[in-house]
Design a protein around this motif. Sequence first.
Motif, PDB file in Angstrom:
ATOM      1  N   SER A  56       0.821  -1.213   0.000  1.00 35.19           N
ATOM      2  CA  SER A  56       0.000   0.000   0.000  1.00 35.19           C
ATOM      3  C   SER A  56       0.858   1.268   0.000  1.00 35.19           C
ATOM      4  CB  SER A  56      -0.969  -0.002   1.176  1.00 35.19           C
ATOM      5  OG  SER A  56      -0.285   0.008   2.401  1.00 35.19           O
ATOM      6  N   SER A  57       2.066   1.197   0.579  1.00 36.37           N
ATOM      7  CA  SER A  57       2.936   2.387   0.535  1.00 36.37           C
ATOM      8  C   SER A  57       3.374   2.649  -0.900  1.00 36.37           C
ATOM      9  CB  SER A  57       4.196   2.197   1.385  1.00 36.37           C
ATOM     10  OG  SER A  57       3.930   1.494   2.540  1.00 36.37           O
ATOM     11  N   ILE A  91      -8.117  -4.235  -8.583  1.00 33.26           N
ATOM     12  CA  ILE A  91      -8.914  -4.368  -7.357  1.00 33.26           C
ATOM     13  C   ILE A  91      -9.253  -3.006  -6.770  1.00 33.26           C
ATOM     14  CG2 ILE A  91      -8.851  -5.183  -4.957  1.00 33.26           C
ATOM     15  CD1 ILE A  91      -7.094  -7.519  -6.012  1.00 33.26           C
ATOM     16  N   THR A  92      -8.272  -2.117  -6.773  1.00 37.31           N
ATOM     17  CA  THR A  92      -8.489  -0.811  -6.149  1.00 37.31           C
ATOM     18  C   THR A  92      -9.166   0.168  -7.117  1.00 37.31           C
ATOM     19  OG1 THR A  92      -6.287  -0.170  -6.876  1.00 37.31           O
ATOM     20  CG2 THR A  92      -6.478  -1.024  -4.640  1.00 37.31           C
ATOM     21  N   GLN A  93      -9.390  -0.304  -8.356  1.00 38.13           N
ATOM     22  CA  GLN A  93      -9.996   0.517  -9.408  1.00 38.13           C
ATOM     23  C   GLN A  93      -9.167   1.739  -9.765  1.00 38.13           C
ATOM     24  OE1 GLN A  93     -14.195   1.186  -8.910  1.00 38.13           O
ATOM     25  NE2 GLN A  93     -14.627  -0.987  -8.808  1.00 38.13           N
TER      26      GLN A  93
ATOM     27  N   VAL B 208      -5.887   1.508   6.538  1.00 39.91           N
ATOM     28  CA  VAL B 208      -5.263   2.724   6.005  1.00 39.91           C
ATOM     29  C   VAL B 208      -3.892   2.341   5.442  1.00 39.91           C
ATOM     30  CG1 VAL B 208      -4.404   5.038   6.585  1.00 39.91           C
ATOM     31  CG2 VAL B 208      -6.435   4.147   7.742  1.00 39.91           C
ATOM     32  N   SER B 209      -3.523   2.914   4.298  1.00 44.01           N
ATOM     33  CA  SER B 209      -2.238   2.543   3.688  1.00 44.01           C
ATOM     34  C   SER B 209      -1.092   2.853   4.650  1.00 44.01           C
ATOM     35  CB  SER B 209      -2.042   3.279   2.367  1.00 44.01           C
ATOM     36  OG  SER B 209      -2.081   4.677   2.560  1.00 44.01           O
ATOM     37  N   GLY B 210      -0.091   1.984   4.618  1.00 44.80           N
ATOM     38  CA  GLY B 210       1.011   2.079   5.582  1.00 44.80           C
ATOM     39  C   GLY B 210       0.579   1.407   6.865  1.00 44.80           C
ATOM     40  N   HIS B 211       1.543   1.112   7.728  1.00 47.73           N
ATOM     41  CA  HIS B 211       1.132   0.560   9.026  1.00 47.73           C
ATOM     42  C   HIS B 211       2.030   1.168  10.091  1.00 47.73           C
ATOM     43  CE1 HIS B 211       3.240  -2.511   6.494  1.00 47.73           C
ATOM     44  NE2 HIS B 211       4.180  -2.214   7.362  1.00 47.73           N
ATOM     45  N   PHE B 252      -6.986  11.813  -0.309  1.00 49.84           N
ATOM     46  CA  PHE B 252      -5.580  11.392  -0.306  1.00 49.84           C
ATOM     47  C   PHE B 252      -4.643  12.570  -0.039  1.00 49.84           C
ATOM     48  CE2 PHE B 252      -1.581  10.656  -2.615  1.00 49.84           C
ATOM     49  CZ  PHE B 252      -1.197   9.437  -2.087  1.00 49.84           C
ATOM     50  N   ASP B 253      -4.956  13.713  -0.643  1.00 50.35           N
ATOM     51  CA  ASP B 253      -4.068  14.875  -0.528  1.00 50.35           C
ATOM     52  C   ASP B 253      -3.905  15.348   0.912  1.00 50.35           C
ATOM     53  OD1 ASP B 253      -4.163  14.702  -3.219  1.00 50.35           O
ATOM     54  OD2 ASP B 253      -5.659  16.284  -3.472  1.00 50.35           O
ATOM     55  N   GLU B 256      -1.793  12.099   2.394  1.00 55.17           N
ATOM     56  CA  GLU B 256      -1.104  11.169   1.504  1.00 55.17           C
ATOM     57  C   GLU B 256      -1.336   9.722   1.912  1.00 55.17           C
ATOM     58  OE1 GLU B 256       2.933  11.992   0.355  1.00 55.17           O
ATOM     59  OE2 GLU B 256       2.480  14.135   0.254  1.00 55.17           O
ATOM     60  N   ARG B 257      -2.530   9.454   2.344  1.00 59.70           N
ATOM     61  CA  ARG B 257      -2.910   8.090   2.694  1.00 59.70           C
ATOM     62  C   ARG B 257      -4.275   7.803   2.075  1.00 59.70           C
ATOM     63  NH1 ARG B 257       1.401   8.432   4.797  1.00 59.70           N
ATOM     64  NH2 ARG B 257       2.279   7.342   6.570  1.00 59.70           N
ATOM     65  N   PHE B 258      -4.524   6.542   1.744  1.00 63.30           N
ATOM     66  CA  PHE B 258      -5.854   6.151   1.316  1.00 63.30           C
ATOM     67  C   PHE B 258      -6.281   5.006   2.218  1.00 63.30           C
ATOM     68  CE2 PHE B 258      -2.792   3.817  -1.342  1.00 63.30           C
ATOM     69  CZ  PHE B 258      -3.108   2.510  -0.982  1.00 63.30           C
ATOM     70  N   ALA B 279     -12.567  -1.124  -2.377  1.00 63.94           N
ATOM     71  CA  ALA B 279     -11.294  -1.807  -2.648  1.00 63.94           C
ATOM     72  C   ALA B 279     -10.847  -2.730  -1.522  1.00 63.94           C
ATOM     73  CB  ALA B 279     -10.207  -0.792  -2.962  1.00 63.94           C
ATOM     74  N   GLY B 299     -15.126  -1.155  -5.892  1.00 62.67           N
ATOM     75  CA  GLY B 299     -15.201   0.251  -5.499  1.00 62.67           C
ATOM     76  C   GLY B 299     -13.822   0.852  -5.411  1.00 62.67           C
ATOM     77  N   MET B 300     -13.746   2.116  -5.749  1.00 60.77           N
ATOM     78  CA  MET B 300     -12.475   2.843  -5.757  1.00 60.77           C
ATOM     79  C   MET B 300     -11.953   3.025  -4.337  1.00 60.77           C
ATOM     80  SD  MET B 300     -10.273   4.723  -7.567  1.00 60.77           S
ATOM     81  CE  MET B 300     -10.995   5.290  -9.096  1.00 60.77           C
ATOM     82  N   LEU B 301     -10.631   2.934  -4.195  1.00 67.00           N
ATOM     83  CA  LEU B 301      -9.981   3.229  -2.921  1.00 67.00           C
ATOM     84  C   LEU B 301     -10.534   4.528  -2.347  1.00 67.00           C
ATOM     85  CD1 LEU B 301      -6.184   2.810  -3.663  1.00 67.00           C
ATOM     86  CD2 LEU B 301      -7.513   1.467  -2.047  1.00 67.00           C
ATOM     87  N   GLY B 303     -10.661   8.102  -0.876  1.00 71.18           N
ATOM     88  CA  GLY B 303      -9.833   9.302  -0.851  1.00 71.18           C
ATOM     89  C   GLY B 303      -9.189   9.652  -2.176  1.00 71.18           C
ATOM     90  N   ILE B 304      -9.397   8.820  -3.196  1.00 71.18           N
ATOM     91  CA  ILE B 304      -8.697   9.074  -4.456  1.00 71.18           C
ATOM     92  C   ILE B 304      -9.483  10.014  -5.355  1.00 71.18           C
ATOM     93  CG2 ILE B 304      -7.686   8.000  -6.519  1.00 71.18           C
ATOM     94  CD1 ILE B 304      -6.317   7.277  -3.840  1.00 71.18           C
TER      95      ILE B 304
END
Lengths: 116, 389
Positions: A56-57, A91-93, B208-211, B252-253, B256-258, B279, B299-301, B303-304
């Motif tokens: 994801s990063s 998947i994430t579209q 959430v992207s990243g951990h 996202f902006d 910077e995470r989705f 997603a 479905g779209m991620l 926040g994009i």
Amino acid sequence: MELLTKSVDSMLFVKPMTKTIDAHTSMEFKNKIVELIDKNNPFIALNLEMVEFMDSSGLSSIIFLYKHISGKNGKLALLRLKTSVRQIFTITQLDKIISIYDKDEDATNYLVTALK
Amino acid sequence: MSFDSNIKYNILVVNDSRVVKELIVFILQQHGYTTCEANNGAECIKRATELQPDLILLDIIMPEMDGYEVCSKLKNEESTKDIPIIFLSSLNSTHDKVKGLHLGGVDFINNSTDKEELLVRVETQLKIKSLTENLRASNKELLNKQMLLNEDLKAARFIQRGLLPSSSVNISGVDIAWEYLPAFQIGGDLIDIIRFNDEKTLFYILDVSGHNVPSAMITVSISQFLREHAVSSDTPLSPKQMLQVLNKEYPFDRYERFFTIFYLLFDKKAQAIFYSAAAHPPTIFLREGEPLELIDIRGMLMGINPSSVYEQAEKSVRPGDKLIAYTDGIIEFKNVKGEQFGAQRLYDAAEKYRKENVRELKDKIIQTLRDFSDEAPQDDISLMCIEFL
């Protein structure tokens, strides 16, 4: 992370020489390409054929690049994605907003059309 | 800071010969060093302990206690063990030199060595000592900072744990069990259950992207946002409406995470579930006598794209129906060979333990994961099992 670059007309083909774009490498990946974009290269074809794993990063860094380029009225095309990486975009579209191509000439056509 | 010629280094000169000692002292003082002296081993130990010199120039052949013994004693004493010792002796055999160095001496100089060489060797050892001290100080500082950071992370972990539903959460009409295993102290996954009223309950799981810390902080924000907004009106927003709100609220902006999410509304009276996703990996649905079903809403991620529209689906539920929602940390969990646990192993485990109650089901899936590999999770792992009663 090494980046191979090739300038064709006003487009820049960039190929990161890395197998993974994850938490450890995504920052460097992103920063290096942002540097290229900021040197007046807003039309980028990013060749990801070396990349086998993206987390994801990594995905975040691609989205960031897409947004950064759009902000400069440029275009980003992704090129030659491996199946596993391609799947993430499906998947994430994200493939609905980021253009993905298998052939160099298709990416070129896309960028050239945008350049006109 | 390295060797500093402005610092007055203090050197302890130990020799039972007054002539030799005075000559060395003279040379050292001439070159800006401060000196102190000792005539024998016992005096050397006493002075070294009291004065803490920067360096000791130690003779070997002395009456009563020789230089080797003095060196051993100094090296065994906490207060003097770090003072560098240069042996200065008339002895010249390799055996003597090796013995001195083995005992902890840093160098071995012969009495007949010329003055310039003596000074260079002294200076070298003082430089090394100064560098070592700096390194030790930085290391200590780093350890202290690391300790503070660890404390902060522990506190953050505690706060994040507090966001998760209580383990004894009691919602009428459902039985629930969940597990959250962050890859680090804190992570970017979140599970929550929000009781809207006696009939309606909201469940969601997100990633959430990243951990890392920023991801965890975003989970805190989303959790509070949802707890507030999910219950702010008389009727709950539909899952798809809620996703649209979240999608706009967390662009996202901004960070910077989705994130990916599975969001479900259970209506007990209607015996139905309404759900939407962005997603997120497909949710597993189990009904007695029927094959495992995947609830797969793409479905779209989040926040994009602010204008993304999310799909919603519904399903009537019967007592005994079960649902397993999770984050991709489970399917992407790798063993030491780099092999992924994969979706199929998860489906197989769900199939195998489908008759168990939700706690057993959850525990057995986690156990299957552990049996696959005892490696620490590389990404956050979350799992939520729901049974409709």
